[in-house]
Motif scaffolding. Structure first.
Motif, short mmCIF file in Angstrom:
data_model
loop_
_atom_site.label_atom_id
_atom_site.label_comp_id
_atom_site.label_asym_id
_atom_site.label_seq_id
_atom_site.Cartn_x
_atom_site.Cartn_y
_atom_site.Cartn_z
N GLU A 28 17.46 -20.54 54.01
CA GLU A 28 16.89 -21.51 53.24
C GLU A 28 17.68 -22.63 52.48
N ALA A 29 17.27 -23.82 52.40
CA ALA A 29 17.98 -24.90 51.76
C ALA A 29 17.90 -24.71 50.36
N TRP A 30 18.90 -24.61 49.81
CA TRP A 30 19.04 -24.54 48.31
C TRP A 30 20.16 -25.56 48.03
N SER A 31 20.12 -25.82 46.54
CA SER A 31 20.93 -27.00 46.15
C SER A 31 22.39 -26.95 46.53
N TYR A 32 22.97 -25.94 46.76
CA TYR A 32 24.45 -25.85 47.42
C TYR A 32 24.48 -25.50 48.89
N GLY A 33 23.33 -25.53 49.54
CA GLY A 33 23.49 -25.57 51.06
C GLY A 33 22.61 -24.19 51.25
N PRO A 34 22.86 -23.84 52.75
CA PRO A 34 22.02 -22.96 53.06
C PRO A 34 22.33 -21.50 52.48
N VAL A 35 21.27 -20.74 52.37
CA VAL A 35 21.39 -19.69 51.75
C VAL A 35 20.32 -18.21 52.62
N LEU A 36 20.81 -17.06 52.82
CA LEU A 36 19.94 -16.09 53.13
C LEU A 36 19.83 -15.53 51.98
N ARG A 37 18.27 -15.60 51.53
CA ARG A 37 18.06 -15.12 50.25
C ARG A 37 18.35 -13.51 50.16
N ILE A 38 18.28 -12.66 51.41
CA ILE A 38 18.39 -11.52 51.12
C ILE A 38 19.79 -11.09 50.89
N LEU A 39 20.63 -12.04 51.37
CA LEU A 39 22.25 -11.85 51.11
C LEU A 39 22.42 -12.12 49.87
N ARG A 40 21.99 -13.14 49.34
CA ARG A 40 22.19 -13.65 47.92
C ARG A 40 21.68 -12.71 46.82
N ASP A 41 20.40 -12.01 46.86
CA ASP A 41 20.07 -11.15 46.37
C ASP A 41 20.94 -9.89 45.94
N GLN A 42 21.39 -9.60 47.21
CA GLN A 42 22.27 -8.38 47.11
C GLN A 42 23.80 -8.54 46.62
N PHE A 43 24.40 -9.57 46.74
CA PHE A 43 25.65 -9.95 46.39
C PHE A 43 25.88 -10.83 45.11
N ARG A 44 24.81 -11.52 44.43
CA ARG A 44 24.83 -12.38 43.53
C ARG A 44 25.49 -12.02 42.38
N GLN A 45 25.58 -10.81 41.82
CA GLN A 45 26.32 -10.19 40.77
C GLN A 45 27.80 -10.38 40.95
N PHE A 46 28.19 -10.43 41.99
CA PHE A 46 29.73 -10.71 42.22
C PHE A 46 30.32 -12.06 41.97
N LYS A 48 32.14 -14.79 41.26
CA LYS A 48 33.46 -15.27 41.69
C LYS A 48 34.31 -14.04 41.94
N ARG A 49 33.92 -12.73 41.71
CA ARG A 49 34.76 -11.52 41.97
C ARG A 49 34.69 -11.29 43.37
N SER A 50 35.62 -10.44 43.79
CA SER A 50 35.55 -9.78 45.22
C SER A 50 34.67 -8.85 45.32
N ILE A 51 33.90 -8.81 46.40
CA ILE A 51 32.83 -7.84 46.72
C ILE A 51 33.45 -6.63 47.23
N ASP A 52 33.05 -5.62 46.57
CA ASP A 52 33.53 -4.18 46.65
C ASP A 52 32.52 -3.25 47.05
N VAL A 53 31.42 -3.70 47.48
CA VAL A 53 30.28 -2.62 48.00
C VAL A 53 30.09 -3.11 49.42
#
Length: 142
Positions: A28-46, A48-53
């Motif tokens: 999807e076209a979002w303001s900061y570029g292309p995003v997979l919503r499912i990926l964003r939903d899963q990792f947005r809580q991180f 600026k932190r490293s993803i550890d899951v």
């Protein structure tokens, strides 16, 4: 943001080189570029932190949630690693700027004069493929 953009670049190059999708979902076209919503939903809580899951998958038929499988095809895994290594040193803002280039699939959707209705601003895979096919190899090291 870096993760979302690297996945987008991997998908684009995969479409251009292999002629088929790397991921099933649409970008999807979002303001900061292309995003997979499912990926964003899963990792947005991180943020600026490293993803550890690890990513999880929800089975709509059974209601089960399980760890997403790793890429099993060795050539596909090598392809993804090559793309990751080519883009990993760029921060999310730089990668976002790259996706915003005039004439990019994101630009064509985001700045379109055509009405798009109430659905998300989906970026067509064929638009992504044709864009990456014509790109010079300036973004991928050999």
């Amino acid at each position: 943001m870096q993760l979302y953009k690297i996945v987008y670049f991997a998908h684009g190059w995969y479409l251009a080189v292999k002629g088929r999708k790397l991921v099933k979902q649409s970008f999807e076209a979002w303001s900061y570029g292309p995003v997979l919503r499912i990926l964003r939903d899963q990792f947005r809580q991180f943020e600026k932190r490293s993803i550890d899951v690890k990513a999880e998958v929800f089975d709509i038929f059974t209601g089960e949630v399980f760890e997403a499988p790793v890429v099993s095809d060795e050539l596909d895994r090598e392809f993804i690693i090559t793309i990751f290594n080519s883009y990993r040193d760029y921060d999310g803002w730089t990668l976002s700027d790259i996706t915003h280039e005039p004439g990019s699939p994101w630009d064509n959707v985001w700045n379109s004069d055509k009405p798009v209705g109430n659905l998300a601003l989906r970026i067509d895979d064929e638009a992504i493929r044709s864009y990456f096919v014509q790109l010079p190899n300036r973004f991928v090291s050999h």
